[in-house]
Design an enzyme around this catalytic site. Structure first.
Site, PDB file in Angstrom:
ATOM      1  N   THR A 172      59.171 -26.596  -3.075  1.00  0.00           N
ATOM      2  CA  THR A 172      58.078 -26.624  -4.057  1.00  0.00           C
ATOM      3  C   THR A 172      57.151 -25.416  -3.950  1.00  0.00           C
ATOM      4  O   THR A 172      56.138 -25.369  -4.652  1.00  0.00           O
ATOM      5  CB  THR A 172      57.232 -27.901  -3.893  1.00  0.00           C
ATOM      6  N   GLY A 212      70.548 -27.266  -4.907  1.00  0.00           N
ATOM      7  CA  GLY A 212      71.217 -27.599  -3.664  1.00  0.00           C
ATOM      8  C   GLY A 212      70.282 -28.263  -2.684  1.00  0.00           C
ATOM      9  O   GLY A 212      69.153 -28.640  -3.027  1.00  0.00           O
ATOM     10  N   TYR A 271      41.088 -27.645  -7.791  1.00  0.00           N
ATOM     11  CA  TYR A 271      41.575 -29.023  -7.858  1.00  0.00           C
ATOM     12  C   TYR A 271      40.636 -29.823  -8.750  1.00  0.00           C
ATOM     13  O   TYR A 271      39.418 -29.761  -8.582  1.00  0.00           O
ATOM     14  CB  TYR A 271      41.539 -29.672  -6.473  1.00  0.00           C
TER      15      TYR A 271
END
Length: 615
Positions: free
Chosen positions: A271, A327, A531
Site C-alpha cells: 500500500t 502477486g 487527516y
C-alpha cells in the site's frame, strides 16, 4: 605491495568476511512469537478493532460511567468523566440506549464455500494448513472500513473467501500460486486485516473459488546484517513483532504507522505505507532495499541487495502500491538503524490553526523536523479532552490553572486554540538542538510549550482512537477517517473548504448532529498530510453507510478540487477507485493494465483494486 603483503591483505579480508558471516549467522532464522495468532478470533475482535479485552465500556449502575477496559494501554482501567456530556452535546446521544449488534454467527449463516471436491483434494495435497470454517473465512473477507465493520455487526457480505490457506514460507506461496493458475482459482492476499480501502473485500460477482492466502505464519526474521544495517523479514510479520525483536538486538526500522500493532510488513509495501516517524526514518519506499513477489508468471525480484542500482525502471515500484493485484510479496529486506539514544516528547499550544500550520511550514522549510510533528485543530483538541481520565483533585486544579493561563493570561480563545504534539529521537545533542529550533520557530507564531506529558499522551492516544468507532456504532454514530496530501500553499483553504463541504452535505440531508475535524500529521518539503475525522448520528437515516459514503465522496471531490491527492498512504483499493484514472492519466491506466496482463494473464489476483480488471 609485495606478493606476501598482498597475500596477507587478502587473508585479512577473508578473515573479516568470515567473521562477518559468523556474526550474521547468529541472527538468521529468528522465530518470532506473534502478537496476532493464527486463529485471530482467539485474541482479536471478529467484528471490531483490536484486542477483545480492550474497548470503551459503559457502566450503567449505579450511574453511567465510561471507562477503557484491559491493561494494554495507558488509558486502560480509568474512568473518563467528560465522555458522557460530550457525546450528548455533540451527537445528542444518551448512553442508556445502546444499539445491539449481532452475536457470533452459526455455521449455516455464512455463505457456502464454492469449491469442488476435486479442487479441495488438490489443495489438501499441498500439505499446507487450510480451513473451510465460516468464521475463518469471514474474518478474511474484510478490512477495517466503516462498511466492513457495520456489515459485520448488522448484516453479511455477499461474498467471502471459500477457503483459507496459511503458507509457512516463500516456497509454499509459489506452490499455491502455481496450483491456482493451473486450476483457474482466485487468490486474495490477507495480511494484518487493517486495510481501510476495501482492498481485501471479495468481488461480489466472482464465481471462481476464492482462496484467502493468509501470510500470518510467514513471520520469521530471516537474517539481520549488522555491518550493512539491513535485515530480511518474511512479509507476514506484524509491525509490533518486528520492532520488538529488533529492539532486543539494539535496532529499529522506525516504521510506525497508526496500525502497527496489527498491520503486516507485506501490507506496508503493498500500500506504500507511511509511519508516524517518517521524518527520521523515511516512508516504506525509503526503507525498502529488496522485495520478492510471487506472480503467476514466476518470481519477480532483482539480483543483488546493493543500496541502489541503475538498471532501467525500478521494478520495486511495481511491487510498491500493487495492493495485491499482481502477486504475493513474500520476503522484504529493509534498512535498520541503531536504537536512538535519546527519545523525548513535547507539545505546543497555538492561538489558532493557521499559526500552527505556518509553524509546521517553517519547520519543514528549515528541515529541522523532529521524528514526529502533528497538529490538531480545535475540534480535535476538544475531542481529545474527553479521553482524559479523572486524575484527582490536585491534577484537576492544575488543569483549571492551565486553562486560565491559556485563555486569560495568554489571551487564546478556548474555541480556537490548537495543539501540536512532538516526538524527538536521536543523539542527545541532536534532540536538544531540534527542540531549541522547533520551539523557537513556534514562538514566532504565538506558540508556547505545553509540556512533555501532553506530547506523550497525544502520541500514545493514537493507538486508542481506533477503538472509538466500536462504541460509536453501539450508539448509532457512524464515523471514519480519511487522509490526503496537499501542497503547503493550499493547506488552509483545503481544510476550511472540506469542512464546509461536509457541513453543507449534512444540512442537505437534515443531519443535525455531526462532527468534522482535521489534523496535519506529516510534513514534506513541498507539502503535508491532512487527516479528516467525520461522524454523525444516524438515528433517523435508513441507510447510514450509503449516506456516509455519499458525503465522503463529496468531501473527496472537494479535496481534489483544492489540490489534494486521493490518498497519501491508505492506498486506492476499491473505495477510491473512481478517482484513480484521473490521478494517473489514461496512459497510466494502460500501463497498469499491460503490467497486469503480463504478470497475471488469467486474473488470478482478481482483487479489482485500483481498477476493475477486464482480463
Amino acid at each position: 605491495m609485495t606478493s606476501a603483503e598482498s597475500g596477507g591483505a587478502l587473508q585479512s579480508s577473508i578473515d573479516r568476511s568470515r567473521t562477518h558471516n559468523q556474526e550474521k549467522q547468529k541472527f538468521e532464522g529468528i522465530i518470532v512469537k506473534s502478537a496476532v495468532p493464527k486463529y485471530r478470533q482467539d485474541l482479536l475482535k471478529w467484528n471490531g478493532w483490536g484486542y477483545k479485552d480492550s474497548s470503551f465500556e459503559v457502566q450503567e449502575e449505579p450511574e453511567i460511567k465510561v471507562w477503557f477496559s484491559g491493561d494494554r494501554y495507558p488509558i486502560a482501567g480509568k474512568v473518563l468523566p467528560h465522555f458522557k456530556k460530550w457525546v450528548k452535546e455533540t451527537f445528542d446521544v444518551v448512553l442508556e440506549n445502546p444499539h445491539t449488534a449481532q452475536d457470533v454467527l452459526t455455521e449455516d449463516q455464512y455463505p457456502k464455500p464454492i469449491i469442488t471436491e476435486e479442487h479441495l483434494q488438490d489443495i489438501a495435497n499441498l500439505n499446507i494448513s487450510y480451513s473451510l470454517e465460516g468464521i475463518d473465512r469471514l474474518i478474511r473477507a474484510h478490512g477495517q472500513t466503516l462498511n466492513d465493520i457495520y456489515t459485520l455487526r448488522y448484516g453479511m457480505f455477499k461474498r467471502i473467501p471459500d477457503i483459507v490457506l496459511w503458507p509457512r514460507c516463500h516456497e509454499d506461496v509459489v506452490r499455491i500460486v502455481q496450483l491456482a493458475s493451473r486450476l483457474d482459482l482466485v487468490v486474495l492476499v490477507f495480511g494484518g486485516g487493517t486495510a481501510v480501502s476495501g482492498a481485501v473485500e471479495c468481488p461480489a460477482d466472482e464465481r471462481r473459488t476464492i482462496i484467502s492466502l493468509d501470510t500470518s505464519q510467514m513471520n520469521r526474521i530471516m537474517w539481520v546484517d549488522k555491518d550493512n544495517l539491513v535485515a530480511c523479514f518474511e512479509s507476514g510479520i506484524v509491525g509490533q513483532d518486528l520492532e520488538r525483536e529488533l529492539r532486543v538486538l539494539g535496532y529499529t526500522t522506525g516504521h510506525e504507522p497508526d496500525s502497527y500493532e496489527f498491520s503486516s510488513l507485506g501490507g506496508w509495501v503493498a500500500t506504500r505505507a507511511s509511519g508516524m516517524k517518517k521524518n527520521v526514518y523515511g516512508n516504506i519506499e525509503d526503507l525498502l532495499v529488496h522485495a520478492r513477489m510471487v506472480t503467476p508468471k514466476g518470481v519477480l525480484e532483482k539480483n543483488g541487495q546493493v543500496p541502489r542500482m541503475s538498471c532501467g525502471p525500478d521494478f520495486h515500484h511495481v511491487v510498491l502500491g500493487s495492493e495485491g493485484t499482481l502477486g504475493v510479496i513474500t520476503e522484504v529486506i529493509l534498512k535498520i538503524r541503531p536504537l536512538p539514544k535519546c527519545k523525548k516528547y513535547g507539545s505546543v499550544v497555538f492561538p489558532n490553526f493557521e499559526m500552527g500550520v505556518r509553524t509546521m511550514r517553517e519547520v519543514a522549510k528549515r528541515r529541522c523536523q523532529p521524528a514526529s510533528i502533528r497538529l490538531m485543530d480545535n475540534e480535535q483538541f476538544q475531542f481529545g479532552l474527553i479521553l482524559k481520565p479523572d486524575a484527582g483533585r490536585f491534577h484537576a486544579f492544575l488543569d483549571i490553572f492551565k486553562k486560565f493561563y491559556i485563555t486569560k493570561i495568554k489571551g487564546y480563545g478556548f474555541n480556537t486554540l490548537c495543539v501540536m504534539t512532538l516526538l524527538f529521537e536521536g543523539e542527545e545533542d541532536e534532540v536538544k538542538d531540534q527542540e531549541k529550533k522547533v520551539y523557537g520557530i513556534a514562538s514566532q507564531f504565538g506558540g508556547f510549550p505545553a509540556g512533555e506529558s501532553n506530547g506523550e499522551r497525544g502520541y500514545t492516544l493514537t493507538f486508542v482512537i481506533a477503538y472509538l468507532r466500536d462504541i460509536a456504532l453501539k450508539y448509532r454514530i457512524v464515523a471514519e477517517s480519511f487522509e490526503t496530501s496537499v501542497p503547503w500553499d493550499r493547506v488552509l483553504c483545503l481544510c476550511s473548504n472540506v469542512k464546509r463541504k461536509i457541513s453543507d452535505e449534512c444540512q442537505k440531508r437534515s443531519i443535525r448532529y455531526f462532527l468534522v475535524s482535521c489534523r496535519v500529521t506529516q510534513t514534506y518539503d513541498a507539502g503535508c498530510v491532512v487527516y479528516f475525522y467525520f461522524g454523525f448520528n444516524h438515528r433517523d437515516i435508513s441507510d447510514p453507510i450509503h449516506t456516509f459514503h455519499e458525503i465522503e465522496c463529496a468531501a473527496r471531490d472537494e479535496i481534489i478540487a483544492n489540490g489534494g491527492s486521493i490518498s497519501h498512504h491508505h492506498g486506492v483499493g476499491k473505495l477510491r477507485q473512481k478517482w484513480y484514472p484521473d490521478t494517473v492519466s489514461q496512459v497510466g491506466v494502460g500501463l497498469f493494465n499491460a503490467t497486469k496482463k503480463e504478470l497475471d494473464p488469467q486474473n488470478i489476483f482478481a482483487t479489482n483494486n485500483l481498477i476493475k480488471s477486464k482480463l
